[in-house]
Enzyme design. Structure first.
Site, mmCIF file in Angstrom:
data_model
loop_
_atom_site.group_PDB
_atom_site.id
_atom_site.type_symbol
_atom_site.label_atom_id
_atom_site.label_comp_id
_atom_site.label_asym_id
_atom_site.label_seq_id
_atom_site.Cartn_x
_atom_site.Cartn_y
_atom_site.Cartn_z
ATOM 1 N N MET A 90 3.105 1.975 10.663
ATOM 2 C CA MET A 90 2.165 2.545 11.627
ATOM 3 C C MET A 90 2.572 3.909 12.192
ATOM 4 S SD MET A 90 -0.222 0.405 11.523
ATOM 5 C CE MET A 90 -1.274 0.707 12.938
ATOM 6 N N GLY A 103 4.141 -7.856 7.462
ATOM 7 C CA GLY A 103 4.913 -7.762 6.225
ATOM 8 C C GLY A 103 4.445 -8.644 5.084
ATOM 9 N N LEU A 129 4.473 10.090 9.076
ATOM 10 C CA LEU A 129 5.673 10.824 8.660
ATOM 11 C C LEU A 129 5.396 12.326 8.718
ATOM 12 C CD1 LEU A 129 6.477 8.481 5.653
ATOM 13 C CD2 LEU A 129 7.876 8.712 7.727
ATOM 14 N N ASN A 167 2.492 -7.708 2.682
ATOM 15 C CA ASN A 167 2.649 -6.887 1.469
ATOM 16 C C ASN A 167 4.115 -6.790 1.075
ATOM 17 O OD1 ASN A 167 0.106 -5.564 0.326
ATOM 18 N ND2 ASN A 167 -0.201 -5.359 2.535
ATOM 19 N N ASP A 217 -4.248 9.281 4.801
ATOM 20 C CA ASP A 217 -4.991 8.471 3.823
ATOM 21 C C ASP A 217 -5.787 9.316 2.820
ATOM 22 O OD1 ASP A 217 -4.046 6.187 5.143
ATOM 23 O OD2 ASP A 217 -5.754 6.162 6.510
ATOM 24 N N HIS A 257 -3.958 1.001 1.717
ATOM 25 C CA HIS A 257 -4.911 1.124 2.828
ATOM 26 C C HIS A 257 -6.054 0.130 2.617
ATOM 27 C CE1 HIS A 257 -6.928 3.131 6.120
ATOM 28 N NE2 HIS A 257 -8.044 3.064 5.417
HETATM 29 C C1 GRF Z 1 -2.534 -3.973 5.347
HETATM 30 O O1 GRF Z 1 -3.882 -4.281 5.521
HETATM 31 C C2 GRF Z 1 -2.381 -2.584 4.773
HETATM 32 O O2 GRF Z 1 -3.423 -2.222 3.931
HETATM 33 C C3 GRF Z 1 -2.396 -1.715 6.006
HETATM 34 O O3 GRF Z 1 -1.701 -2.459 6.977
HETATM 35 C C4 GRF Z 1 -1.796 -3.849 6.688
HETATM 36 C C5 GRF Z 1 -0.412 -4.398 6.623
HETATM 37 O O4 GRF Z 1 -0.381 -5.787 6.485
HETATM 38 N N1 GRF Z 1 -1.842 -0.422 5.744
HETATM 39 P P1 GRF Z 1 0.992 -6.543 6.187
HETATM 40 O O5 GRF Z 1 1.969 -6.145 7.293
HETATM 41 O O6 GRF Z 1 1.477 -6.129 4.844
HETATM 42 O O7 GRF Z 1 0.648 -8.006 6.268
#
Ligand code: GRF
Length: 194
Positions: free
Chosen positions: A95, A20, A98, A22, A150, A114
């Site tokens: 992960m 998390g 959908l 992001n 993607d 991504h």
């Molecule tokens: C990130 O590298 C994102 O690009 C990918 O999964 C990872 C998630 O990282 N889809 P976080 O959980 O946000 O640390």
């Protein structure tokens, strides 16, 4: 496509499965006065997702769905999105895939980040594959989600240089830093370019 009505922030749900980081950066962004989003719901596919701690610390509603039975989980999820008046979904390390019908219902309102320069290196293990191919550059991409993995329209990308001493972990960290910068920018772009 989502429309910004006046200055009303767009009710947003962030979907996670893991760390998390992001999510953390998007929460910080959402709290800015100029931010176009309000994070109203955090959706997780994993009850043990570390990122769920940010829901608690920022008092944001959260819910976990097990997705063992995708159509059943999505049915409840759709209801919850409706109850919370969600108008934008940001996948951030989510992960699960959908279903087509779910994506259709939220057509043009789902973004994903991504860790590669799409259309190169779709799917998992991107950093390992980038290094194996001796790429000079990698990066990250924010894109719309469509029914192919993607492959939706690209909103924003950031390139990073792959150094000679790079390993998957160092590359992951280097790219994550950029992800935290471009996801908020990409959201603003999508919501204000109308
Ligand atoms: C990130 O590298 C994102 O690009 C990918 O999964 C990872 C998630 O990282 N889809 P976080 O959980 O946000 O640390």
């Amino acid at each position: 496509m989502v429309k910004l009505i006046g200055f009303k922030k767009v009710n947003t749900a962030i979907f996670i499965s893991g760390t998390g980081s992001n999510l953390k950066s998007l929460i910080k962004f959402s709290l800015l006065k100029k931010s176009p989003i309000k994070i109203s719901l955090i959706v997780s596919s994993n009850i043990k997702a570390k990122g769920l701690k940010y829901a608690k610390s920022h008092k944001i509603k959260k819910k976990t769905y097990n997705f063992k039975n995708t159509s059943f989980s999505e049915k409840i999820l759709l209801k919850d999105l409706e109850i919370n008046k969600i108008n934008l979904i940001c996948l951030a390390g989510f992960m699960k895939i959908l279903s087509k019908s779910f994506i259709k219902k939220f057509n043009g309102k789902i973004l994903n980040i991504h860790p590669s320069l799409l259309p190169k290196y779709k799917g998992l293990k991107t950093h390992e594959r980038v290094l194996k191919n001796n790429e000079k550059y990698s990066g990250c991409t924010v894109h719309y989600v469509n029914s192919q993995l993607d492959a939706g329209k690209i909103v924003m990308q950031k390139k990073v240089k792959v150094s000679k001493k790079e390993n998957p972990q160092s590359l992951k960290e280097k790219i994550l830093k950029q992800e935290h910068q471009i996801y908020p920018k990409a959201i603003s772009k999508v919501l204000t370019s109308l």
